[in-house]
Design a protein around this motif. Structure first.
Motif: not given
Length: 108
Positions: A15, A18, A24, A38, A40, A103
């Protein structure tokens, strides 16, 4: 051009920060465009400011948690999906319990 990857555990990707309150795991990206895929993760209590618009197509699938669109006054949960054309207004958002989403952004 987007990278190629055969199946791999997404947990192999750490992780990374972002934006404020969002981390992310970028699964793939085209370094020359806004195209990326990605996962998120939004922390509980996060609230964004202002209506968002961007110049790429965006698809979002909620995997966990809740996400409230403050303009629509509607809460979305795991299993809900959005597909947004470039320029489509959306948000601002708030998440009470945090959320995780897949996403996919595609440049036009």
């Amino acid at each position: 051009m987007r990278e190629e990857h055969e199946f791999f555990p997404t947990s192999d990707i750490a992780w990374q920060p972002a934006t404020r309150g969002v981390t992310e795991r970028v699964l793939s990206r085209d370094p020359d465009t806004a195209t990326l895929t990605r996962i998120a993760r939004w922390e509980p209590g996060l609230e964004t400011e202002g209506v968002l618009r961007h110049d790429f197509h965006e698809e979002v699938y909620l995997l966990e948690g809740d996400l409230t669109d403050l303009t629509l006054d509607q809460t979305f949960r795991a299993g809900d999906f959005a597909s947004r054309r470039p320029g489509m207004p959306h948000g601002p958002y708030r998440t009470e319990n945090g959320c995780v989403m897949l996403e996919i952004r595609t440049s036009s």
